[in-house]
Design a protein around this motif. Structure first.
Motif, PDB file in Angstrom:
ATOM      1  N   PHE A 234       0.765  -0.881   0.104  1.00 12.91           N
ATOM      2  CA  PHE A 234       0.141  -0.299   0.133  1.00 12.91           C
ATOM      3  C   PHE A 234       0.850   1.142   0.079  1.00 12.91           C
ATOM      4  CE2 PHE A 234      -2.613   3.357   2.391  1.00 12.91           C
ATOM      5  CZ  PHE A 234      -3.401   3.260   1.613  1.00 12.91           C
ATOM      6  N   ASP A 235       0.297   2.001  -0.851  1.00 16.03           N
ATOM      7  CA  ASP A 235       1.502   3.734  -0.737  1.00 16.03           C
ATOM      8  C   ASP A 235       0.316   4.821  -1.001  1.00 16.03           C
ATOM      9  OD1 ASP A 235      -0.236   3.071  -3.360  1.00 16.03           O
ATOM     10  OD2 ASP A 235       2.061   2.765  -4.757  1.00 16.03           O
ATOM     11  N   ASN A 236      -0.845   4.878  -0.786  1.00 20.40           N
ATOM     12  CA  ASN A 236      -1.320   5.277  -0.490  1.00 20.40           C
ATOM     13  C   ASN A 236      -1.776   6.369  -1.983  1.00 20.40           C
ATOM     14  OD1 ASN A 236      -3.362   6.987   0.922  1.00 20.40           O
ATOM     15  ND2 ASN A 236      -1.903   8.631   1.745  1.00 20.40           N
ATOM     16  N   THR A 237      -2.058   6.126  -3.081  1.00 21.35           N
ATOM     17  CA  THR A 237      -2.032   6.986  -4.205  1.00 21.35           C
ATOM     18  C   THR A 237      -2.864   6.301  -5.016  1.00 21.35           C
ATOM     19  OG1 THR A 237      -0.066   5.167  -5.604  1.00 21.35           O
ATOM     20  CG2 THR A 237       1.093   6.793  -4.297  1.00 21.35           C
ATOM     21  N   GLN A 238      -3.844   5.436  -4.152  1.00 19.77           N
ATOM     22  CA  GLN A 238      -4.942   5.300  -5.076  1.00 19.77           C
ATOM     23  C   GLN A 238      -4.585   4.334  -6.058  1.00 19.77           C
ATOM     24  OE1 GLN A 238      -8.440   8.484  -5.294  1.00 19.77           O
ATOM     25  NE2 GLN A 238      -6.851   9.960  -4.983  1.00 19.77           N
ATOM     26  N   GLN A 239      -3.662   3.417  -5.751  1.00 20.19           N
ATOM     27  CA  GLN A 239      -3.641   2.083  -6.941  1.00 20.19           C
ATOM     28  C   GLN A 239      -4.518   1.578  -6.740  1.00 20.19           C
ATOM     29  OE1 GLN A 239      -1.234   1.192  -2.918  1.00 20.19           O
ATOM     30  NE2 GLN A 239      -0.578  -0.659  -4.563  1.00 20.19           N
ATOM     31  N   GLN A 240      -4.330   0.831  -8.189  1.00 20.73           N
ATOM     32  CA  GLN A 240      -5.300  -0.013  -9.036  1.00 20.73           C
ATOM     33  C   GLN A 240      -5.345  -1.265  -8.869  1.00 20.73           C
ATOM     34  OE1 GLN A 240      -6.731  -1.149 -13.064  1.00 20.73           O
ATOM     35  NE2 GLN A 240      -8.941  -0.058 -12.795  1.00 20.73           N
ATOM     36  N   VAL A 241      -5.630  -2.249  -8.152  1.00 21.86           N
ATOM     37  CA  VAL A 241      -5.437  -3.536  -8.018  1.00 21.86           C
ATOM     38  C   VAL A 241      -7.162  -4.223  -8.571  1.00 21.86           C
ATOM     39  CG1 VAL A 241      -5.648  -5.714  -6.303  1.00 21.86           C
ATOM     40  CG2 VAL A 241      -4.979  -3.304  -5.752  1.00 21.86           C
ATOM     41  N   SER A 242      -6.207  -5.367  -9.565  1.00 17.71           N
ATOM     42  CA  SER A 242      -7.182  -6.935  -9.864  1.00 17.71           C
ATOM     43  C   SER A 242      -7.135  -8.309  -9.668  1.00 17.71           C
ATOM     44  CB  SER A 242      -7.118  -6.071 -11.537  1.00 17.71           C
ATOM     45  OG  SER A 242      -6.221  -6.360 -12.079  1.00 17.71           O
ATOM     46  N   TYR A 243      -8.301  -8.857  -9.771  1.00 12.46           N
ATOM     47  CA  TYR A 243      -8.212 -10.228  -9.723  1.00 12.46           C
ATOM     48  C   TYR A 243      -8.186 -10.383 -11.548  1.00 12.46           C
ATOM     49  CZ  TYR A 243      -8.186 -10.306  -5.062  1.00 12.46           C
ATOM     50  OH  TYR A 243      -7.728  -8.887  -4.011  1.00 12.46           O
ATOM     51  N   VAL A 244      -8.074 -11.881 -11.797  1.00  9.76           N
ATOM     52  CA  VAL A 244      -9.221 -12.645 -13.318  1.00  9.76           C
ATOM     53  C   VAL A 244      -9.301 -13.613 -12.473  1.00  9.76           C
ATOM     54  CG1 VAL A 244      -8.519 -12.897 -15.364  1.00  9.76           C
ATOM     55  CG2 VAL A 244      -7.830 -11.146 -14.637  1.00  9.76           C
ATOM     56  N   TYR A 245     -10.681 -14.123 -12.401  1.00 14.39           N
ATOM     57  CA  TYR A 245     -10.395 -15.443 -11.567  1.00 14.39           C
ATOM     58  C   TYR A 245     -11.287 -16.609 -12.564  1.00 14.39           C
ATOM     59  CZ  TYR A 245     -11.920 -19.032  -9.068  1.00 14.39           C
ATOM     60  OH  TYR A 245     -12.777 -20.453  -9.012  1.00 14.39           O
ATOM     61  N   ASP A 246     -10.423 -17.562 -13.211  1.00 16.83           N
ATOM     62  CA  ASP A 246     -10.804 -18.366 -13.696  1.00 16.83           C
ATOM     63  C   ASP A 246     -11.669 -19.595 -12.280  1.00 16.83           C
ATOM     64  OD1 ASP A 246     -11.299 -20.234 -15.932  1.00 16.83           O
ATOM     65  OD2 ASP A 246      -9.165 -20.459 -16.821  1.00 16.83           O
ATOM     66  N   LYS A 247     -12.689 -19.688 -13.206  1.00 14.24           N
ATOM     67  CA  LYS A 247     -13.171 -20.698 -12.103  1.00 14.24           C
ATOM     68  C   LYS A 247     -13.060 -22.907 -13.534  1.00 14.24           C
ATOM     69  CE  LYS A 247     -18.177 -22.968 -10.581  1.00 14.24           C
ATOM     70  NZ  LYS A 247     -19.375 -22.720 -10.930  1.00 14.24           N
ATOM     71  N   ASN A 248     -12.757 -22.459 -14.195  1.00 15.71           N
ATOM     72  CA  ASN A 248     -11.884 -23.909 -15.118  1.00 15.71           C
ATOM     73  C   ASN A 248     -13.731 -25.158 -14.764  1.00 15.71           C
ATOM     74  OD1 ASN A 248      -9.835 -23.462 -16.045  1.00 15.71           O
ATOM     75  ND2 ASN A 248      -9.421 -24.096 -14.108  1.00 15.71           N
ATOM     76  N   ALA A 249     -14.742 -24.182 -14.465  1.00 17.03           N
ATOM     77  CA  ALA A 249     -15.898 -24.602 -15.251  1.00 17.03           C
ATOM     78  C   ALA A 249     -16.919 -23.852 -15.236  1.00 17.03           C
ATOM     79  CB  ALA A 249     -16.350 -25.489 -13.910  1.00 17.03           C
ATOM     80  N   ALA A 250     -18.321 -24.656 -15.783  1.00 19.69           N
ATOM     81  CA  ALA A 250     -19.392 -23.496 -16.291  1.00 19.69           C
ATOM     82  C   ALA A 250     -19.998 -22.833 -14.577  1.00 19.69           C
ATOM     83  CB  ALA A 250     -20.515 -24.016 -16.478  1.00 19.69           C
ATOM     84  N   TYR A 251     -20.309 -20.938 -14.862  1.00 17.76           N
ATOM     85  CA  TYR A 251     -20.767 -20.767 -13.724  1.00 17.76           C
ATOM     86  C   TYR A 251     -22.102 -20.582 -13.774  1.00 17.76           C
ATOM     87  CZ  TYR A 251     -16.155 -18.032 -13.633  1.00 17.76           C
ATOM     88  OH  TYR A 251     -15.112 -18.070 -13.893  1.00 17.76           O
ATOM     89  N   LYS A 252     -22.559 -20.300 -12.962  1.00 16.24           N
ATOM     90  CA  LYS A 252     -24.283 -20.577 -12.201  1.00 16.24           C
ATOM     91  C   LYS A 252     -24.559 -19.636 -12.198  1.00 16.24           C
ATOM     92  CE  LYS A 252     -23.289 -24.159  -8.259  1.00 16.24           C
ATOM     93  NZ  LYS A 252     -23.006 -24.418  -7.338  1.00 16.24           N
ATOM     94  N   LYS A 253     -25.932 -19.901 -12.975  1.00 14.91           N
ATOM     95  CA  LYS A 253     -27.025 -18.638 -13.463  1.00 14.91           C
ATOM     96  C   LYS A 253     -27.619 -17.991 -12.494  1.00 14.91           C
ATOM     97  CE  LYS A 253     -28.363 -19.413 -18.060  1.00 14.91           C
ATOM     98  NZ  LYS A 253     -29.761 -20.108 -18.463  1.00 14.91           N
ATOM     99  N   GLY A 254     -27.257 -16.837 -12.179  1.00 16.66           N
ATOM    100  CA  GLY A 254     -28.411 -15.985 -10.824  1.00 16.66           C
ATOM    101  C   GLY A 254     -26.834 -14.526 -10.609  1.00 16.66           C
ATOM    102  N   GLN A 255     -27.905 -14.618  -9.017  1.00 14.26           N
ATOM    103  CA  GLN A 255     -26.867 -13.114  -8.370  1.00 14.26           C
ATOM    104  C   GLN A 255     -25.697 -13.829  -7.667  1.00 14.26           C
ATOM    105  OE1 GLN A 255     -28.676  -9.256  -7.057  1.00 14.26           O
ATOM    106  NE2 GLN A 255     -27.413 -10.294  -5.008  1.00 14.26           N
ATOM    107  N   HIS A 256     -24.036 -13.194  -8.334  1.00 14.44           N
ATOM    108  CA  HIS A 256     -23.244 -13.531  -7.851  1.00 14.44           C
ATOM    109  C   HIS A 256     -22.256 -11.715  -7.091  1.00 14.44           C
ATOM    110  CE1 HIS A 256     -22.891 -16.646 -10.866  1.00 14.44           C
ATOM    111  NE2 HIS A 256     -21.450 -17.412 -10.078  1.00 14.44           N
ATOM    112  N   THR A 257     -22.022 -12.302  -6.153  1.00 10.18           N
ATOM    113  CA  THR A 257     -21.493 -11.035  -4.913  1.00 10.18           C
ATOM    114  C   THR A 257     -19.903 -11.565  -4.486  1.00 10.18           C
ATOM    115  OG1 THR A 257     -23.990 -11.124  -3.553  1.00 10.18           O
ATOM    116  CG2 THR A 257     -21.604 -10.483  -2.534  1.00 10.18           C
TER     117      THR A 257
END
Length: 313
Positions: free
Chosen positions: A272-295
């Motif tokens: 953390f450098d207090n510069t409003q830095q960006q953080v990101s994730y790219v997630y691969d489930k390796n399977a089909a995603y379920k339909k509906g609301q995800h959180t």
């Protein structure tokens, strides 16, 4: 011729008178001897009476001495002290008492009387000296008790002050901890199809069959209280059934929140450098995603720092 002459009659009278005088003298002597014998017996009885009185008085003196020395021993014990010399004195007095009581059936001579009177005086002097010593010890103990009470009062005040300081410090620590909590801002969710193309949607609604990976990105809000240091940010991707996606093969694991273990889907280590830095994730489930609301839930330093949701149709 008759022998009862005036001369003979006079001699007889003299003999009778002499005999009476002799008898009177003998009776006087006997009376005097009886008086002397009675007087001697009375003197002996008086001697015996005086001896017995002296003996009983001496026994009472020694019984009182023993009781006083035992009292001193108890007073010292009450102060948590022991004194072997007192115990030896009590033993010596007890032995003397046994000897004195034995004189009730034997001769108690003047030498014996002097001996035990002198020993009693010595014991009485030792008793007086020990009483002075005990009084001094009690005074010293009272001073020590007062000082200890004062010290305990001071210690209690210090303990209360330390407790107050600890509580204050703990409150300050909690406040600082809350103030230094990171905040995830501008959270966005994009989907990546099998060709690697990203797609975003202002309504966060996507077609489930086109999703190959989920990309989550956000900025860490400015926080001048939070220290600039390494941080671990955990991401939980919660499916419509309420369970967080968890796969060790894709980097999942557990972390603690309020002392309880919680599953996370992925994590990122940053500085953390207090510069409003960006953080990101790219997630691969390796399977089909379920339909509906995800959180999407984001955590750092034991706090929830951001949440958003999206829908797969």
């Amino acid at each position: 011729m008759s022998t009862n002459t005036p001369e003979n009659r006079g001699n007889k009278k003299l003999l009778i008178v002499g005999f009476i005088v002799i008898l009177t003298s003998i009776n006087g002597i006997l009376l005097y001897m009886n008086y002397q014998k009675k007087e001697k017996a009375e003197e002996q009885e008086e001697v015996i009476r005086v001896k017995n009185t002296e003996l009983e008085n001496q026994i009472k003196v020694y019984e009182a001495l023993k009781a006083d020395f035992e009292r001193q021993s108890q007073e010292l014990q009450a102060m948590g002290l022991e004194n072997d010399s007192l115990e030896s004195k009590i033993a010596a007095i007890t032995a003397d008492l046994e000897k004195l009581r034995g004189f009730r059936t034997s001769s108690y001579s003047l030498a014996d009387q002097r001996k035990f009177r002198e020993r009693a005086k010595a014991f009485e002097q030792q008793l007086v000296e020990k009483d002075r010593e005990i009084v001094k010890l009690k005074e010293d103990n009272e001073v020590l008790f007062t000082e200890n009470t004062s010290l305990k009062t001071t210690q209690n005040k210090l303990s209360d002050s330390l407790t107050t300081m600890k509580s204050t410090n703990q409150n300050l620590t909690e406040k600082v901890k809350l103030a230094s909590r990171l905040e995830a801002k501008n959270i966005s969710v994009n989907v990546v199809n099998q060709r690697g193309k990203e797609k975003d949607d202002n309504d966060n609604e996507f077609r489930a069959k086109t999703v190959d990976k989920i990309k989550v990105a956000f900025n860490l809000g400015q926080n001048d209280v939070a220290p600039k240091e390494p941080k671990t940010i955990y991401m939980r991707l919660i499916e419509p059934d309420g369970a967080a996606l968890y796969n060790l093969a894709t980097g999942a694991g557990t972390f603690q929140i309020d002392g309880e273990d919680m599953y996370y889907t992925a994590k990122r280590d940053i500085v953390f450098d207090n510069t409003q830095q960006q953080v990101s994730y790219v997630y691969d489930k390796n399977a089909a995603y379920k339909k509906g609301q995800h959180t999407i839930e984001l955590y750092a330093d034991g706090f929830l720092i951001g949440r958003t949701s999206f829908i797969l149709k």
